[in-house]
Design a protein around this motif. Structure first.
Motif, PDB file in Angstrom:
ATOM      1  N   ASN A 176      10.520 -12.799 -12.115  1.00 32.99           N
ATOM      2  CA  ASN A 176       9.193 -12.051 -11.492  1.00 32.99           C
ATOM      3  C   ASN A 176       8.997 -11.999  -9.891  1.00 32.99           C
ATOM      4  N   GLU A 177      10.002 -12.983  -9.241  1.00 33.17           N
ATOM      5  CA  GLU A 177       9.942 -13.044  -7.787  1.00 33.17           C
ATOM      6  C   GLU A 177      11.017 -12.017  -7.382  1.00 33.17           C
ATOM      7  N   VAL A 178      12.137 -11.776  -7.999  1.00 23.22           N
ATOM      8  CA  VAL A 178      12.831 -10.672  -7.709  1.00 23.22           C
ATOM      9  C   VAL A 178      12.156  -9.241  -7.907  1.00 23.22           C
ATOM     10  N   TYR A 179      11.461  -9.020  -9.182  1.00 19.43           N
ATOM     11  CA  TYR A 179      10.559  -7.823  -9.222  1.00 19.43           C
ATOM     12  C   TYR A 179       9.504  -7.769  -8.080  1.00 19.43           C
ATOM     13  N   ARG A 180       8.767  -8.620  -7.832  1.00 19.60           N
ATOM     14  CA  ARG A 180       7.749  -8.678  -6.694  1.00 19.60           C
ATOM     15  C   ARG A 180       8.187  -8.382  -5.342  1.00 19.60           C
ATOM     16  N   ALA A 181       9.312  -8.706  -5.123  1.00 14.38           N
ATOM     17  CA  ALA A 181       9.737  -8.705  -3.860  1.00 14.38           C
ATOM     18  C   ALA A 181      10.107  -7.053  -3.696  1.00 14.38           C
ATOM     19  N   ILE A 182      10.952  -6.512  -4.733  1.00 10.45           N
ATOM     20  CA  ILE A 182      11.332  -5.241  -4.529  1.00 10.45           C
ATOM     21  C   ILE A 182      10.288  -4.255  -4.577  1.00 10.45           C
ATOM     22  N   ALA A 183       9.181  -4.631  -5.462  1.00  5.74           N
ATOM     23  CA  ALA A 183       8.146  -3.907  -5.433  1.00  5.74           C
ATOM     24  C   ALA A 183       7.190  -4.113  -4.034  1.00  5.74           C
ATOM     25  N   ALA A 184       7.294  -5.071  -3.342  1.00  5.60           N
ATOM     26  CA  ALA A 184       6.723  -5.302  -1.991  1.00  5.60           C
ATOM     27  C   ALA A 184       7.410  -4.519  -1.032  1.00  5.60           C
ATOM     28  N   PHE A 185       8.876  -4.278  -1.183  1.00  7.46           N
ATOM     29  CA  PHE A 185       9.372  -3.428  -0.019  1.00  7.46           C
ATOM     30  C   PHE A 185       9.462  -1.912  -0.378  1.00  7.46           C
ATOM     31  N   GLN A 186       9.316  -1.628  -1.517  1.00 11.11           N
ATOM     32  CA  GLN A 186       8.800  -0.130  -1.983  1.00 11.11           C
ATOM     33  C   GLN A 186       7.599   0.289  -1.567  1.00 11.11           C
ATOM     34  N   SER A 187       6.609  -0.704  -1.665  1.00 13.37           N
ATOM     35  CA  SER A 187       5.184  -0.390  -1.285  1.00 13.37           C
ATOM     36  C   SER A 187       4.922  -0.140   0.429  1.00 13.37           C
ATOM     37  N   SER A 188       6.096  -0.530   0.907  1.00 12.53           N
ATOM     38  CA  SER A 188       5.794  -0.452   2.428  1.00 12.53           C
ATOM     39  C   SER A 188       6.462   1.002   2.974  1.00 12.53           C
ATOM     40  N   LEU A 189       6.798   1.762   2.032  1.00 14.04           N
ATOM     41  CA  LEU A 189       7.457   3.131   2.611  1.00 14.04           C
ATOM     42  C   LEU A 189       6.284   4.168   2.522  1.00 14.04           C
ATOM     43  N   LEU A 190       5.486   3.963   4.017  1.00 18.16           N
ATOM     44  CA  LEU A 190       4.400   4.813   3.932  1.00 18.16           C
ATOM     45  C   LEU A 190       4.990   6.088   4.819  1.00 18.16           C
ATOM     46  N   SER A 191       4.403   7.280   4.642  1.00 18.61           N
ATOM     47  CA  SER A 191       4.806   8.421   5.303  1.00 18.61           C
ATOM     48  C   SER A 191       3.483   9.122   5.256  1.00 18.61           C
ATOM     49  N   LEU A 192       2.652   9.055   6.239  1.00 15.75           N
ATOM     50  CA  LEU A 192       1.358   9.720   6.614  1.00 15.75           C
ATOM     51  C   LEU A 192       1.113  10.284   8.085  1.00 15.75           C
ATOM     52  N   ASN A 193       2.153  10.463   8.809  1.00 14.06           N
ATOM     53  CA  ASN A 193       1.868  10.776  10.067  1.00 14.06           C
ATOM     54  C   ASN A 193       2.936  12.118  10.395  1.00 14.06           C
ATOM     55  N   SER A 194       2.786  13.003   9.386  1.00 13.07           N
ATOM     56  CA  SER A 194       3.440  14.171   9.682  1.00 13.07           C
ATOM     57  C   SER A 194       2.581  15.235  10.560  1.00 13.07           C
ATOM     58  N   LYS A 195       3.409  16.433  10.773  1.00  9.16           N
ATOM     59  CA  LYS A 195       2.694  17.383  11.505  1.00  9.16           C
ATOM     60  C   LYS A 195       1.303  17.563  10.957  1.00  9.16           C
ATOM     61  N   TYR A 196       1.447  18.069   9.496  1.00  9.58           N
ATOM     62  CA  TYR A 196       0.200  18.173   8.926  1.00  9.58           C
ATOM     63  C   TYR A 196      -0.880  17.200   8.961  1.00  9.58           C
ATOM     64  N   ASP A 197      -0.429  15.930   8.763  1.00  5.82           N
ATOM     65  CA  ASP A 197      -1.654  15.128   9.027  1.00  5.82           C
ATOM     66  C   ASP A 197      -2.058  15.065  10.654  1.00  5.82           C
ATOM     67  N   ARG A 198      -1.383  15.224  11.602  1.00  5.50           N
ATOM     68  CA  ARG A 198      -2.023  15.211  12.745  1.00  5.50           C
ATOM     69  C   ARG A 198      -2.989  16.470  12.861  1.00  5.50           C
ATOM     70  N   TYR A 199      -2.591  17.386  12.142  1.00  3.96           N
ATOM     71  CA  TYR A 199      -3.459  18.770  12.260  1.00  3.96           C
ATOM     72  C   TYR A 199      -4.811  18.332  11.344  1.00  3.96           C
ATOM     73  N   ALA A 200      -4.743  17.553  10.321  1.00  2.00           N
ATOM     74  CA  ALA A 200      -5.666  17.333   9.456  1.00  2.00           C
ATOM     75  C   ALA A 200      -6.763  16.396  10.358  1.00  2.00           C
ATOM     76  N   HIS A 201      -6.070  15.415  11.092  1.00  2.00           N
ATOM     77  CA  HIS A 201      -6.972  14.277  11.995  1.00  2.00           C
ATOM     78  C   HIS A 201      -7.448  15.184  13.141  1.00  2.00           C
ATOM     79  N   GLY A 202      -7.266  16.464  13.156  1.00  3.93           N
ATOM     80  CA  GLY A 202      -8.198  17.234  14.295  1.00  3.93           C
ATOM     81  C   GLY A 202      -7.175  17.606  15.288  1.00  3.93           C
ATOM     82  N   TYR A 203      -6.021  17.499  15.539  1.00  7.46           N
ATOM     83  CA  TYR A 203      -5.212  18.164  16.386  1.00  7.46           C
ATOM     84  C   TYR A 203      -4.708  19.258  16.029  1.00  7.46           C
ATOM     85  N   HIS A 204      -5.404  20.282  16.320  1.00  6.06           N
ATOM     86  CA  HIS A 204      -5.166  21.672  15.706  1.00  6.06           C
ATOM     87  C   HIS A 204      -3.798  22.131  16.312  1.00  6.06           C
ATOM     88  N   GLU A 205      -3.516  21.656  17.439  1.00  8.31           N
ATOM     89  CA  GLU A 205      -2.352  22.593  17.764  1.00  8.31           C
ATOM     90  C   GLU A 205      -0.985  21.843  17.276  1.00  8.31           C
TER      91      GLU A 205
END
Ligand code: HEC
Ligand code: HEC
Length: 396
Positions: free
Chosen positions: A212-241
């Motif tokens: 369960n420690e092996v599983y938890r560590a790999i799950a932890a790493f995968q959960s850290s893979l965030l991708s939320l700062n694309s061009k689209y996101d900048r647009y959505a947050h109000g930077y229309h250019e």
């Protein structure tokens, strides 16, 4: 002191030092693990460490209070709940495990073999290749933002990352390991013993590594893979250019009630996390993949697949569960070739009502592709370990 003397003295002390190192270093490596490298005590970018040493995800979307299970995903819709709260050490240990082929029965396949960071954590193949060159039935999905997903696999047969990863680890077609031999191998590697003791401090240092420690560590790493700062996101947050005119046109087609893409691929995650029968083709000669019908034992889900997130979609060709479309242009064109056009004649599957005949023009299809290309963000790309505790080379 003459120059000669200095050279003589320093070379004597050099030899002495070498002897000291030779005799004492291996000793102290095993006792108390003092000389092994330490795990990273800091959270990955995109996370903030709280007083309990937990990494908590940070995103502008988390300030918006309209959850994405309502509506069709306006620009400032909030994100679904995320699986976070892992410690920096659990995440870093998971990073080593993820790239280490020692986790496979043959010692040659790691998670990264099929989930390569350079290919959007997918593998660039129509369907993946596993143990002994066996060809799997489906394509490897991207792992970006997997921490938000409630159901895993194309057919949703797993509900947690821990449950999911037992699949590849112990399948004879994939990594072909067994729980017993995985534990035996890991427990024989002193550096992993030290890493696990550091990542799971509540247990005693001499305790053996547990599954369960092996599983938890790999799950932890995968959960850290965030991708939320694309061009689209900048647009959505109000930077229309952030988006150009063509990309905005593509976004409007995507969100339109003609194309209806956003109703399934709902922003900001670009999936509503539901299953849908859309009738994608299998490669020539292969029968229909029953998809979610099997795990849910539900005939209405015959041919249904989890709506995939479209983030970093430009990086993960080929597309669909079967990897049957090699480009994004081909993929978006599928939606306008007529409802059910690729369903085998002898199959009576229940297509989703949003799959219709939008009759999109070539111009609109091109703009859709422009828009999908704005969903790329790899700024939080994790570092591939330069060396692994197993001594093996990271297998990618
Ligand atoms: C031999 C190639 C291969 C290896 C090795 C492999 N995977 Fe996968 N992975 C796949 C394929 C193919 C799928 C989709 C299978 C399906 O849906 O039926 C998948 C699905 C997943 C998913 C589900 C993602 C989603 O959106 O539903 C996760 C998470 C995942 N893998 C993580 C891992 C981890 C962690 C490891 C290592 C322990 C690993 N994989 C090893 C090929 C592989
Ligand atoms: C009824 C829900 C639904 C609608 C509407 C919909 N999709 Fe999808 N989309 C899905 C499902 C389900 C899949 C996976 C199907 C499969 O693998 O066979 C998918 C797959 C995709 C993929 C490939 C993803 C990958 O990782 O391989 C792309 C790109 C895509 N859709 C774009 C679009 C676009 C553009 C539109 C609008 C024209 C759209 N979708 C409309 C449900 C939908």
């Amino acid at each position: 002191m003459s120059e000669k003397n200095i050279i003589l003295k320093s070379s004597i002390s050099g030899i002495l030092l070498a002897f000291l190192l030779l005799f004492f270093l291996p000793e102290s490596r095993t006792a108390g693990y003092e000389n092994v490298p330490r795990l990273n005590p800091n959270c990955p970018p995109g996370f903030k460490r709280n007083a309990d040493n937990e990494c908590i995800a940070q995103s502008l979307y988390m300030q918006y209070d309209s959850p994405n299970n309502k509506g069709v995903g306006g620009l400032q819709t909030g994100l679904p709940e995320i699986r976070d709260g892992f410690s920096p050490q659990e995440i870093d240990l998971g990073r080593y495990l993820f790239f280490d082929p020692v986790l496979s029965g043959s010692g040659t396949i790691s998670c990264a073999t099929c989930h390569d960071p350079k290919k959007g954590f997918s593998d660039g193949l129509p369907t993946s290749i596993g143990h002994n060159g066996q060809q799997l039935k489906r394509a490897a999905p991207s792992l970006w933002n997997v921490a938000f997903l409630k159901k895993l696999f194309w057919d949703g047969r797993a509900s947690t990352l821990e449950e999911q990863l037992k699949g590849p680890l112990f399948s004879e077609e994939e990594m072909n390991n067994t729980p017993e031999s995985l534990l035996k191998t890991l427990n024989e590697i002193q550096e992993y013993r030290a890493f696990f003791a550091e990542a799971f401090p509540k247990r005693r240092a001499e305790d053996r590594i547990e599954l369960n420690e092996v599983y938890r560590a790999i799950a932890a790493f995968q959960s850290s893979l965030l991708s939320l700062n694309s061009k689209y996101d900048r647009y959505a947050h109000g930077y229309h250019e952030a988006l150009n005119e063509k990309e905005i046109e593509g976004m409007n087609v995507f969100r339109s009630f003609i194309a209806r893409c956003a109703e399934c691929h709902t922003p900001p995650l670009f999936t509503n996390q539901q299953f849908a029968v859309i009738g994608t083709p299998e490669p020539d000669g292969l029968p229909l993949d029953p998809g979610a019908e099997i795990p849910f034992n539900d005939k209405t889900l015959r041919g249904a697949f989890k709506v995939p997130s479209l983030r970093n979609i430009a990086k993960t060709a080929p597309y669909m569960h079967s990897g049957n479309f090699s480009t994004l242009r081909e993929t978006v064109e599928f939606y306008t070739k007529g409802r059910g056009h690729a369903v085998p004649e002898d199959e009576d599957i229940i297509l989703h009502w949003h799959i219709w005949d939008p009759q999109l023009s070539d111009y609109e299809l091109d703009r859709l592709v422009d828009f999908l290309n704005t969903l790329t963000d790899e700024t939080f790309m994790p570092r591939i370990p330069e060396r692994l505790p197993s001594g093996l080379k990271p297998s990618i």
